[in-house]
Design a protein around this motif. Structure first.
Motif, short mmCIF file in Angstrom:
data_model
loop_
_atom_site.label_atom_id
_atom_site.label_comp_id
_atom_site.label_asym_id
_atom_site.label_seq_id
_atom_site.Cartn_x
_atom_site.Cartn_y
_atom_site.Cartn_z
N UNK A 100 52.54 35.90 30.50
CA UNK A 100 53.39 36.54 31.49
C UNK A 100 52.82 37.92 31.84
N UNK A 101 53.49 38.62 32.75
CA UNK A 101 53.05 39.96 33.15
C UNK A 101 54.25 40.88 33.36
N UNK A 102 54.20 42.05 32.73
CA UNK A 102 55.18 43.09 33.06
C UNK A 102 54.95 43.55 34.49
N UNK A 103 53.70 43.79 34.82
CA UNK A 103 53.34 44.17 36.17
C UNK A 103 51.84 44.03 36.36
N UNK A 104 51.43 43.09 37.20
CA UNK A 104 50.00 42.83 37.41
C UNK A 104 49.62 43.24 38.82
N UNK A 105 48.46 43.86 38.95
CA UNK A 105 47.90 44.17 40.25
C UNK A 105 46.39 44.35 40.16
N UNK A 106 45.73 44.26 41.28
CA UNK A 106 44.28 44.47 41.31
C UNK A 106 43.97 45.95 41.17
N UNK A 107 42.78 46.30 40.68
CA UNK A 107 42.42 47.72 40.54
C UNK A 107 42.60 48.47 41.85
N UNK A 108 43.30 49.58 41.80
CA UNK A 108 43.58 50.39 42.98
C UNK A 108 44.91 50.10 43.63
N UNK A 109 45.59 49.04 43.15
CA UNK A 109 46.86 48.67 43.78
C UNK A 109 47.90 49.77 43.68
N UNK A 110 47.76 50.63 42.65
CA UNK A 110 48.73 51.71 42.50
C UNK A 110 48.63 52.73 43.63
N UNK A 111 47.57 52.65 44.44
CA UNK A 111 47.38 53.58 45.55
C UNK A 111 47.81 52.98 46.89
N UNK A 112 48.26 51.74 46.88
CA UNK A 112 48.66 51.05 48.11
C UNK A 112 50.05 51.52 48.52
N UNK A 113 50.14 52.24 49.62
CA UNK A 113 51.42 52.84 50.01
C UNK A 113 52.46 51.79 50.41
#
Length: 316
Positions: free
Chosen positions: A23-36
């Protein structure tokens, strides 16, 4: 007594209870935290995640294995807070979802460097959190064949698994011949490897799940809930009954090698996720489907309690 590393410390494997193994608590591709467009504050992620984990616990869920690798949104201090608040054991991983998600620092690294990284996160801790990883994540990059970087990561994972006793779980079970060859060269027993996503709607027909089990590997049917019947299904969706029938055929021959999960995101990072799909599909749909198909309670316990406890137990 066998033990498993959770983010709040090691616990006896007998205390894991029902396990959501991938499972995933929160998955995203590298840099996704910068996607507005998809950015979420910590408070928003917390508000979205806590009810799902509380429901999982209320249903009888004991342990949530977070298969989010390095560079994909892993946040262990956050996991520790969630575990303390909800009562759910959370197992964090070291490793990578696939070589194509590794940032350049790791993509250029040697097998020896990657091995040391994995071993440190398992035996000392992840960053400054003090929490030790309980499983190693590896994966096949996009394209369907292992890249040179994937092979270095798999080799490093095998060495780290041998050094620490923790198991390996994979993203995708395709190109398993190359993976198994690497594990054999390193002397790692295949029952320490869970080949994941054997049931997804893109690769199921290319995945040699029975062959993997015959070689000694464990097989994950862990994309339950990604169904073509959804209002807006993802590209890896599959008809619900088709997936269930596939799983029933497999456990009819290889129950001891089978594990199941939903591969859901509690709070996706950098993408919208799949509406309505959560870890609780296991309790709300999958287990009822298995019961309707005539699967007895002993088999359900084997799939969600006993097999995961054996797999996750540190072997040293």
């Amino acid at each position: 007594m066998s033990r498993v590393n959770t983010v709040l410390g090691p616990i006896p494997a007998e205390e894991l209870g029902v396990v959501a193994i991938h499972e995933h608590i929160g998955y995203g591709m590298p840099g996704s935290e910068l996607d507005t467009r998809w950015w979420k504050s910590p408070e928003e992620r917390y508000e979205e995640t806590v009810p799902k984990l509380r429901q999982f616990h209320e249903y009888g869920g004991g342990t949530f294995v977070d298969a989010t690798g390095i560079c994909n949104g892993r946040d262990v201090d956050y996991y520790k807070s969630l575990s303390a608040k909800t009562g759910v054991h959370i197992v964090a991983c070291t490793g990578f979802v696939g070589g194509d998600t590794a940032l350049p620092h790791f993509a250029r690294a040697s097998v020896d460097y990657l091995t040391r990284q994995f071993v440190h996160e398992i035996t000392v801790g992840i960053g400054t959190t003090g929490a030790r990883a309980g499983v190693i994540k590896v994966g096949v990059s996009r394209g369907g064949r292992m890249t040179d970087l994937d092979k270095r990561i798999y080799r490093a994972a095998a060495r780290a698994a041998l050094a620490t006793g923790v198991p390996i779980l994979t993203h995708l079970a395709i190109d398993a011949e190359n993976a198994i060859a690497i594990f054999a060269e390193e002397g790692l027993a295949l029952d320490r490897v869970l080949f994941g996503h054997a049931d997804d709607g893109v690769n199921a027909e290319k995945t040699r799940d029975t062959w993997i089990a015959e070689q000694g590997g464990r097989v994950g049917f862990d994309t339950f809930g990604y169904e073509t019947e959804l209002e807006d299904p993802p590209f890896w969706a599959r008809p619900r009954q088709e997936r269930l029938d596939h799983f029933l055929r497999f456990i009819g021959k290889h129950l001891d090698k089978a594990l199941a999960s939903a591969d859901a995101n509690c709070s996706p990072l950098g993408w919208p996720g799949v509406k309505g799909h959560t870890v609780n599909y296991i309790f709300e749909d999958l287990i009822p489907d298995l019961r309707r198909a005539g699967v007895d309670e002993a088999t359900i316990t084997r799939l969600f309690v006993e097999n995961p406890a054996t797999f996750l137990s540190i072997q040293n």
